[in-house]
Design a protein around this motif. Structure first.
Motif, PDB file in Angstrom:
ATOM      1  N   TRP A  39       0.832  -1.205   0.000  1.00 19.33           N
ATOM      2  CA  TRP A  39       0.000   0.000   0.000  1.00 19.33           C
ATOM      3  C   TRP A  39       0.863   1.249   0.000  1.00 19.33           C
ATOM      4  N   HIS A  40       1.913   1.237   0.802  1.00 13.27           N
ATOM      5  CA  HIS A  40       2.817   2.389   0.843  1.00 13.27           C
ATOM      6  C   HIS A  40       3.478   2.615  -0.528  1.00 13.27           C
ATOM      7  N   GLU A  41       3.937   1.530  -1.151  1.00  8.25           N
ATOM      8  CA  GLU A  41       4.558   1.668  -2.463  1.00  8.25           C
ATOM      9  C   GLU A  41       3.567   2.205  -3.485  1.00  8.25           C
ATOM     10  N   TYR A  42       2.335   1.738  -3.451  1.00  2.21           N
ATOM     11  CA  TYR A  42       1.331   2.186  -4.419  1.00  2.21           C
ATOM     12  C   TYR A  42       1.011   3.670  -4.224  1.00  2.21           C
ATOM     13  N   VAL A  43       0.745   4.066  -2.981  1.00  5.19           N
ATOM     14  CA  VAL A  43       0.386   5.462  -2.714  1.00  5.19           C
ATOM     15  C   VAL A  43       1.553   6.395  -3.066  1.00  5.19           C
ATOM     16  N   THR A  44       2.756   5.981  -2.698  1.00  5.99           N
ATOM     17  CA  THR A  44       3.913   6.817  -3.009  1.00  5.99           C
ATOM     18  C   THR A  44       4.093   6.976  -4.512  1.00  5.99           C
ATOM     19  N   ARG A  45       3.905   5.882  -5.253  1.00  3.56           N
ATOM     20  CA  ARG A  45       4.055   5.944  -6.708  1.00  3.56           C
ATOM     21  C   ARG A  45       2.991   6.858  -7.318  1.00  3.56           C
ATOM     22  N   GLN A  46       1.771   6.794  -6.810  1.00  4.76           N
ATOM     23  CA  GLN A  46       0.723   7.668  -7.329  1.00  4.76           C
ATOM     24  C   GLN A  46       0.980   9.125  -6.966  1.00  4.76           C
ATOM     25  N   ALA A  47       1.536   9.351  -5.779  1.00  4.43           N
ATOM     26  CA  ALA A  47       1.757  10.720  -5.327  1.00  4.43           C
ATOM     27  C   ALA A  47       2.930  11.385  -6.034  1.00  4.43           C
ATOM     28  N   MET A  48       3.973  10.621  -6.327  1.00  2.56           N
ATOM     29  CA  MET A  48       5.163  11.201  -6.927  1.00  2.56           C
ATOM     30  C   MET A  48       4.885  11.741  -8.328  1.00  2.56           C
ATOM     31  N   GLY A  49       4.044  11.057  -9.089  1.00  2.00           N
ATOM     32  CA  GLY A  49       3.748  11.536 -10.425  1.00  2.00           C
ATOM     33  C   GLY A  49       4.947  11.494 -11.353  1.00  2.00           C
ATOM     34  N   GLU A  50       5.921  10.605 -11.081  1.00  3.74           N
ATOM     35  CA  GLU A  50       7.115  10.505 -11.911  1.00  3.74           C
ATOM     36  C   GLU A  50       7.031   9.275 -12.807  1.00  3.74           C
ATOM     37  N   PHE A  51       8.083   9.068 -13.585  1.00  7.80           N
ATOM     38  CA  PHE A  51       8.114   7.985 -14.553  1.00  7.80           C
ATOM     39  C   PHE A  51       9.388   7.175 -14.336  1.00  7.80           C
ATOM     40  N   PRO A  52       9.351   6.222 -13.394  1.00  2.95           N
ATOM     41  CA  PRO A  52      10.564   5.466 -13.040  1.00  2.95           C
ATOM     42  C   PRO A  52      11.182   4.733 -14.219  1.00  2.95           C
ATOM     43  N   GLU A  53      10.360   4.316 -15.177  1.00  2.00           N
ATOM     44  CA  GLU A  53      10.893   3.574 -16.320  1.00  2.00           C
ATOM     45  C   GLU A  53      11.738   4.461 -17.235  1.00  2.00           C
ATOM     46  N   HIS A  54      11.647   5.787 -17.061  1.00  2.47           N
ATOM     47  CA  HIS A  54      12.424   6.721 -17.886  1.00  2.47           C
ATOM     48  C   HIS A  54      13.473   7.472 -17.055  1.00  2.47           C
TER      49      HIS A  54
END
Length: 607
Positions: free
Chosen positions: A9-24
């Motif tokens: 849950w923490h990973e999901y919320v953080t990923r949604q909040a950051m708004g970044e593109f880790p694959e790039h």
């Protein structure tokens, strides 16, 4: 199970909040070499090092999911000072690896124009953008792409209220039309960070807290420092180890991890997670109670008494030092003291070095001067029979002009060069490379093997070593002068070398230059052996020490010398190209190979 669900849950919320593109994601360590070349090509200060920027705190208006995840409180932004250019450790703001990489290139190009100050952050960045695009119009398409992506990344003005919305509109206008905005409306929160601009030096002006200087942990490639980040700090009263935890109020227990007594005077044990703990802390508290540490340092670094110290050879030599901030020399600023080891006793070559020394003597003996006959000379020791026969033939043929060079002369085919070897014996050479060998031990072996080789080649050479304790005491150890033979006395002086103090490199190079200038040989080599950057107690560190050493090397070049540096410092690629030039240094990656590699390096230098 509950922990696993919570982590996901923490990973999901953080990923949604950051708004970044880790694959790039683009990492600074991968782009460091390219950015350094671009920065210097556009006129940036070549002495600046490329390091990672530390996060800055912002009080911006955050969305609910960002508050829930605890993100968007700190941002890594670009800035530069007189010693370094600082860029984010990685970029994943935009949905394209190419655009993220272009952001690195743009920031490096913008930083080549100078640094930004607090009072001119808005107008200064706009002026620098205009200047950069005016000088290099080819950057215009890249800038426009970055502006479009940046505007999409920033909050829309219609989602903000009052002056915050007006301020966001002004920033957007300044990005699209640089130079069109003179001031920003005041608001209760900070403006959303402008990733295309430079920010003022962290710690200048009236910011909260104080700044702890850079630590020295650097990366091993690309000239990129890995963890040289400044920290926000506060001064606190002395921490009493005898106080129990119950003296604190109960509500203080939750902030106990924020206070770590950094007192290493009596406990030097290793803590594997200490660095990661420090990285996670927003504020580091530093106590002024350092009595134990200061006394330990004084014990280690104070000069010995005169009767226990090495022999002083004369009253000392006063030398200038280059101050890059003033762009001028400080005349007679340093005092270099020639010294002779009191403990040295004549010693034979150590048994372990006899076999490699014999091999080197055999190899280098081929370089020693040879007697060769020079034919067809106007005068000489003997008649040249071939020339005489040709003269008789010419006479019988009735030739008019006849060759008068009828003699041959035996001359010495000599290598016209001299070498001065200067060894760094600062306290850092007391470091152990493996379980039973120190850097100073390896340096001693290298000096002895090189000396054996040079003796066989009959090239004139001298040996000196140096260390320092502030500008008024630079220790210049005499091992062998040009006029002395290399014998057991010289070997004993090498074996008596011991590490101590610091590395004021510029003064030692200037004195070596003077000694080499007095030699009559045509080629003069100054060979420096070191294990780290120039440094000393009295501000001779960082860029100041590097600039003074660089100026001393330039003086040696102007005097007709060939300065060359041999180092085992893994971070040498960050500063040695600037100090010695890209071809005048070598890094020995395996320090234990220094004794074997040193004669080979000398051979390559003198061929």
């Amino acid at each position: 199970m509950e922990e696993w669900v919570g982590l996901k849950w923490h990973e999901y919320v953080t990923r949604q909040a950051m708004g970044e593109f880790p694959e790039h994601t683009v990492h600074l360590k991968d782009e460091a070499r390219t950015l350094g070349v671009l920065f210097r090509a556009l006129g940036g200060d070549p002495a600046l090092s490329l390091v990672t920027a530390e996060p800055r705190h912002f009080q911006i208006r955050r969305r609910f999911v960002q508050k829930l995840a605890g993100t968007h409180r700190k941002f890594e932004l670009a800035w530069r000072d007189e010693e370094s250019l600082r860029l984010p450790e990685q970029l994943a703001l935009f949905p394209s690896r190419k655009i993220n990489r272009e952001l690195y290139l743009w920031l490096a190009a913008l930083a080549s124009l100078g640094e930004i100050h607090h009072h001119s952050w808005l107008q200064g960045n706009q002026a620098m953008v205009q200047q950069l695009l005016g000088q290099w119009p080819g950057l215009e398409p890249m800038y426009q792409r970055l502006v479009r992506h940046t505007l999409h990344w920033r909050p829309r003005p219609d989602t903000l209220r009052g002056n915050e919305a007006e301020r966001e509109k002004a920033i957007r206008q300044a990005l699209i039309h640089p130079g069109s905005v003179t001031d920003l409306p005041d608001a209760l929160t900070d403006p959303w960070p402008v990733v295309l601009w430079l920010y003022p030096i962290l710690g200048r002006g009236k910011l909260k807290g104080q700044i702890i200087g850079d630590d020295n942990t650097q990366s091993k490639s690309g000239g990129l420092a890995k963890k040289r980040k400044r920290r926000r700090a506060e001064r606190v009263d002395a921490f009493d180890k005898d106080q129990g935890i119950m003296l604190f109020r109960l509500e203080s227990l939750f902030s106990w991890s924020e206070f770590i007594p950094v007192d290493r005077a009596g406990d030097d044990s290793e803590e594997d997670d200490a660095e990661s703990v420090a990285d996670d802390m927003d504020m580091i508290s530093i106590s002024m109670d350092r009595r134990e540490a200061s006394s330990a340092i004084k014990f280690d670094l104070d000069l010995p008494s005169e009767e226990n110290d090495d022999l002083f050879l004369g009253p000392g030599i006063h030398l200038p030092e280059w101050d890059w901030r003033r762009q001028g020399f400080r005349e007679k600023f340093c005092c270099l003291q020639p010294m002779l080891s009191r403990e040295a006793v004549p010693s034979p070559l150590p048994e372990r070095l006899k076999n490699p020394a014999q091999t080197l003597r055999r190899q280098f003996s081929a370089l020693k001067p040879l007697r060769q006959w020079e034919r067809r000379q106007r005068e000489g020791e003997e008649l040249d029979l071939d020339a005489c026969l040709e003269r008789v033939v010419q006479q019988r043929r009735g030739a008019g002009d006849m060759d008068q060079k009828l003699f041959r002369q035996c001359k010495q085919n000599q290598r016209d060069l001299a070498c001065l070897v200067l060894a760094d014996i600062s306290l850092s050479t007391d470091t152990y490379i493996n379980n039973n060998q120190r850097v100073i031990d390896i340096a001693r072996d290298g000096l002895q093997l090189l000396s054996e080789a040079l003796t066989a080649s009959r090239d004139p050479f001298a040996l000196f070593a140096f260390s320092s304790r502030r500008r008024d005491h630079i220790r210049f150890h005499h091992i062998k002068s040009f006029d002395e033979p290399y014998n057991d006395t010289s070997r004993g002086r090498i074996q008596a070398l011991e590490p101590g103090y610091y590395t004021r490199m510029g003064a030692a190079i200037r004195q070596s230059t003077k000694l080499l200038q007095a030699r009559p040989e045509h080629q003069k080599i100054l060979l420096l052996l070191t294990d780290g950057k120039p440094n000393d107690l009295d501000l001779y560190e960082g860029r100041y020490g590097v600039e003074d050493t660089r100026m001393a090397v330039q003086e040696a070049h102007k005097a007709g010398l060939t300065p060359f540096c041999v180092t085992i410092d893994e971070e040498a690629n960050e500063y040695l190209p600037y100090v010695f030039g890209s071809t005048n240094y070598v890094v020995i990656k395996d320090p234990t190979q220094l004794p074997a590699q040193l004669p080979k390096l000398y051979l390559n230098l003198t061929r």
